[in-house]
Design an enzyme around this catalytic site. Structure first.
Site, PDB file in Angstrom:
ATOM      1  N   GLU A 101       9.144  16.715   6.264  1.00  0.00           N
ATOM      2  CA  GLU A 101       8.765  18.294   6.618  1.00  0.00           C
ATOM      3  C   GLU A 101      10.023  19.100   6.861  1.00  0.00           C
ATOM      4  OE1 GLU A 101       6.266  19.363   5.842  1.00  0.00           O
ATOM      5  OE2 GLU A 101       4.663  17.705   6.060  1.00  0.00           O
ATOM      6  N   HIS A 123       7.981  23.900  -1.633  1.00  0.00           N
ATOM      7  CA  HIS A 123       8.011  23.046  -0.379  1.00  0.00           C
ATOM      8  C   HIS A 123       7.269  21.817  -0.932  1.00  0.00           C
ATOM      9  CE1 HIS A 123       7.353  22.477   4.012  1.00  0.00           C
ATOM     10  NE2 HIS A 123       6.435  21.772   3.447  1.00  0.00           N
ATOM     11  N   GLU A 124       6.016  22.072  -1.419  1.00  0.00           N
ATOM     12  CA  GLU A 124       5.164  21.037  -1.811  1.00  0.00           C
ATOM     13  C   GLU A 124       5.829  20.176  -2.858  1.00  0.00           C
ATOM     14  OE1 GLU A 124       2.941  20.257   0.248  1.00  0.00           O
ATOM     15  OE2 GLU A 124       3.106  22.201   1.143  1.00  0.00           O
TER      16      GLU A 124
END
Length: 858
Positions: free
Chosen positions: A329, A306-307
């Protein structure tokens, strides 16, 4: 001038006026060690900002939250700090076309996880620093223009205590006692970062040769506190990192743009992780001190990826303002699972997404505060609260639907064009939609209006008509929406028909994809098929909706949910049944009964852990109060039975052990937990490591079996930062009026606890078995929350307002008290009102669930 809460209008006005050419920031962190903590501990921060003004002679402001400012100069003209600095902003008047601002300030170290957080390790006394800024806390560390669309390159230098290492976004070198870092690419203030201290640091490297023969080399690093080094499985962190870099380079056609890739696992972290380019920070709980299940490793891999997705979605290309927070996001949440399933060993990640991540979205989307994925963010307090299940999980679910709508190739080609077109810039919704229209040929404006610009979740219910011969003559999907958000949306869904085979398994025998439009859609492809035992209207989880069942399907699930062989289909059914329970359409005791009968057959460990959490929540919030004792006894009996039956040493055994501890309350159950702690009892294959010891000790403390001495003895065994958090939680969990008073005062009347210990204290205070002990605090809560919100940082304010809401005082009186507070505090901060309104809605939902459960009696 207004204070900390920057508004969107102010940001727009400033962005129209200014363009920032670059920052030079010098920090002196030598004050982090030595001295005393009497008064705020500070560090020197000197910032030089070069910027242009579109209107010479105009005025603006820079952002800084600091105890004091020593000097300010603008274009060589000294300004009086007392006249231009009000504690949060620096007034800048009579701007030139080209400007240079120099600010010399004393900034404060943080204990709340916001800004420059300072942590002292109780195990060895070492001091560790790290920064966390999103959405707007870099101004606690250096003066700046704190909004995402004023990007600039940064040059950092840091003086640190002798023997320390300092990391930032760029590569650093130590020369003459000063750490100097390579200039960054143009980035937003909120993703700049520092980590400093005697961290344990491990290195690796990633290499890739592109088709044109060029070579990309990325230095990799990973770090944690020295006290966690013996648990740090950095090899697995690097493995997932390299797999992710391969995936994103294969699919994004844009080389990783930020040089090195460090990953820091830091203490007392408020979030899961943060995507600072070149220096990603994670909560150190992702380093596992004890045995955990594969679900924990999967969760860590998902967060790593995700990051990493943010390096492109969010860091390279950034939203103009927090309205379009979803642009980073939602994409990162979707790409985290997408890349994990395709590039790592965690190939069942979509099951976790359907069962776990989407449940967060369903809850958020039914709150009175629900909002479109593209939200109306008026100011920074709004932004802080919108890091929620809508922006992350619903947004990711909608992107999964989008991939089904436009096709995978068109989606990824759109992403590639988006990066190249807007690299190092800022975007809004239309920028993304335009490239997706180019690559897919679809009308993205209509799709966006339905999915991104409206709120609420639809329910899809099958309607089956059978012939006398037992074949389907018509199968329709009925779409419904809540009255408050009546939008009916287009859904691309798969409809699965399942039946029981001769050997008892429930398996799919027919499937059709269809575009659902309007209130009723016919699935013509399934006409003539044999009568199903179960119809699953969102099979394969293509869309975002609440699945409902016809009566025949529901009967099949009641009789044989555990017989469904496909793990994703089974997970979708569990999720749908939980939604029925939360919506007061299924009695809580019925859901608990399903868990008791079928959870022991669940093969997916992440699904099993969710079932345990849901069953506990059903008992605590949705079961009739007079049945809670019986329900708790049944859950404890069932958990112990499965604990003894599962394979010794398996991750399922570990999961059942933790669940047993969570629901144990009877004398025999507590004696067993005490025996497992003391070594006088044993369950074959169950290794009671330190983390499991704390899990067993908390219920013993909560039920008065373990006293303060027993908790102190456990801390002596585990005198670490993690042990301290567990100890604080256990102390606050004891069943004593004096204990509750002390816990309340330590959180509400004092700011001496760090963010992590505030969280631990609240968790211990709010025990479901302590309703009578915490009852006096219901009225106190409404008396203090506005003061707490005004005095504390927003993070601590959120923790207190959410964590201490009297949800366990589940009565009409508490609901009326919440309504009275809302009615009397119309002028309170909108973010505070939102938190109270959400908690009030959860309580109202719980009361409806209890009424449904009462209706099953007799």
């Amino acid at each position: 001038m207004p204070g900390e809460n920057l508004s969107r209008d102010e940001a727009r006005e400033r962005a129209a006026l200014l363009s920032v050419e670059g920052y030079e920031v010098s920090l002196d962190l030598r004050s982090a060690v030595g001295g005393t903590d009497a008064g705020p501990r500070t560090f020197r921060s000197v910032t030089t900002i070069r910027f242009r003004s579109a209107e010479p002679g105009a005025a603006t402001f820079a952002d800084l939250i600091a105890p004091g400012v020593t000097a300010v100069s603008l274009n060589g003209r000294d300004l009086d700090p007392g006249a231009v600095f009000d504690g949060t902003r620096i007034l800048l008047e009579d701007l030139a076309e080209d400007n240079e601002l120099v600010v010399d300030a004393q900034c404060a170290y943080s204990r709340t996880g916001e800004g420059m957080h300072r942590f002292v390790d109780p195990e060895d006394g070492e001091v560790y620093l790290y920064t966390q800024y999103e959405p707007a806390d870099s101004r606690r560390v250096f003066a700046n223009f704190e909004q995402p669309d004023l990007k600039a390159p940064f040059r950092f230098e840091v003086r640190a205590p002798e023997g320390w290492v300092v990391w930032s976004n760029g590569v650093g070198e130590l020369a003459d006692g000063v750490w100097k870092f390579a200039e960054t690419k143009p980035i937003s203030t909120y993703i700049t970062a520092f980590v400093a201290g005697p961290y344990h640091y491990v290195t690796d490297s990633y290499e890739r040769v592109f088709e044109d023969g060029t070579r990309l080399e990325i230095p990799l690093g990973a770090m944690c506190r020295k006290g966690l080094a013996r648990y740090f499985d950095s090899d697995d962190v690097f493995l997932v990192t390299k797999q992710g870099l391969d995936f994103f380079h294969d699919n994004f056609d844009y080389p990783y743009p930020f040089g090195k890739y460090d990953q820091a696992f830091v203490p007392e972290y408020n979030l899961g992780a943060m995507e600072n380019p070149g220096l990603v920070t994670f909560r150190e709980e992702f380093i596992f001190r004890g045995r955990v299940t594969q679900a924990s490793y999967e969760r860590r891999a998902n967060v790593i990826l995700h990051e990493m997705a943010h390096m492109w979605f969010g860091d390279l290309v950034t939203m103009v303002w927090w309205d379009d927070l979803w642009l980073k996001e939602s994409f990162a949440d979707f790409m985290g699972t997408f890349s994990m399933v395709e590039a790592t060993r965690f190939t069942n990640g979509w099951i976790t997404f359907a069962n776990n991540r989407k449940s967060w979205a369903y809850r958020a989307d039914q709150l009175p505060s629900t909002h479109p994925i593209t939200a109306d963010i008026r100011d920074l307090e709004d932004a802080k609260l919108n890091f929620d299940g809508i922006t992350y999980a619903k947004g990711a679910s909608v992107l999964k639907q989008l991939v089904a709508y436009v096709g995978r190739d068109a989606f990824l080609e759109g992403a590639r064009r988006y990066f190249k077109r807007h690299a190092y810039g800022n975007t809004q919704l239309g920028d993304l939609l335009s490239v997706l229209e180019e690559t897919s040929g679809r009308d993205m404006a209509t799709w966006s209006r339905s999915w991104l610009q409206t709120a609420g979740v639809n329910s899809l219910t099958p309607q089956v008509i059978l012939s006398a011969e037992g074949r389907v003559t018509e199968l329709a999907i009925l779409q419904e929406a809540a009255e408050s958000h009546p939008e009916l949306r287009p859904h691309r869904v798969a409809v699965g028909l399942y039946r029981r085979s001769p050997d008892g398994a429930v398996e799919r025998y027919a499937r059709a994809e269809v575009d659902v439009e309007g209130p009723r859609t016919i699935v013509g492809e399934l006409v003539g098929t044999e009568a199903p035992d179960l119809v699953l209207v969102n099979d394969d989880d293509l869309t975002y909706c609440k699945i409902r069942f016809d009566e025949g399907s529901l009967a099949t699930l009641r009789d044989g949910l555990g017989d469904i062989t496909d793990p994703l289909a089974r997970a979708l059914c569990w999720s749908a049944l939980w939604n029925l329970t939360r919506d007061a359409l299924m009695p809580a005791r019925d859901f608990i009964d399903l868990v008791l009968r079928f959870a022991g057959r669940e093969t997916d460990i992440g699904v099993l852990q969710m079932l345990h959490a849901w069953a506990n929540s059903a008992l605590t919030h949705y079961a009739a109060p007079e049945w809670r004792g019986e329900g708790g006894r049944l859950l404890a009996e069932g958990a112990l039975r499965e604990l003894r039956l599962t394979e010794p040493g398996s991750q399922h055994q570990l999961t059942w052990a933790r669940f047993f501890a969570a629901v144990a309350s009877g004398e025999a159950d507590l004696q067993l937990l005490q025996g497992l702690l003391e070594g006088t009892a044993k369950i074959d294959g169950l290794e009671v490591d330190q983390e499991l010891r704390w899990a067993f000790l908390e219920p013993l403390a909560a039920h008065g079996v373990a006293d303060e001495g027993a908790i102190a003895a456990e801390l002596a065994r585990d005198d670490t930062a993690s042990g301290k958090r567990h100890q604080v939680r256990c102390l606050a969990a004891r069943p004593s009026a004096a204990v509750k008073a002390q816990a309340w005062a330590s959180v509400v009347e004092s700011d001496s606890l760090s963010n992590a210990l505030v969280e631990a204290t609240i968790a211990g205070f709010a025990q479901s078995s302590h309703r009578e002990l915490t009852a006096p605090y219901a009225s106190k809560y409404f008396e203090v929350i506005e003061r707490v919100w005004g005095e504390r940082s927003i993070q601590i304010g959120m923790d207190v307002v959410k964590g201490l809401f009297p949800s366990l005082q589940d009565s009409r009186g508490t609901l009326e008290a919440a309504d009275a507070w809302l009615a009397a505090h119309g002028a309170a901060a909108p973010a505070l009102r939102r938190l109270v309104l959400e908690a009030r809605d959860d309580l109202a939902r719980a009361l409806r669930g209890q009424a449904c459960d009462v209706g099953t009696v007799g």
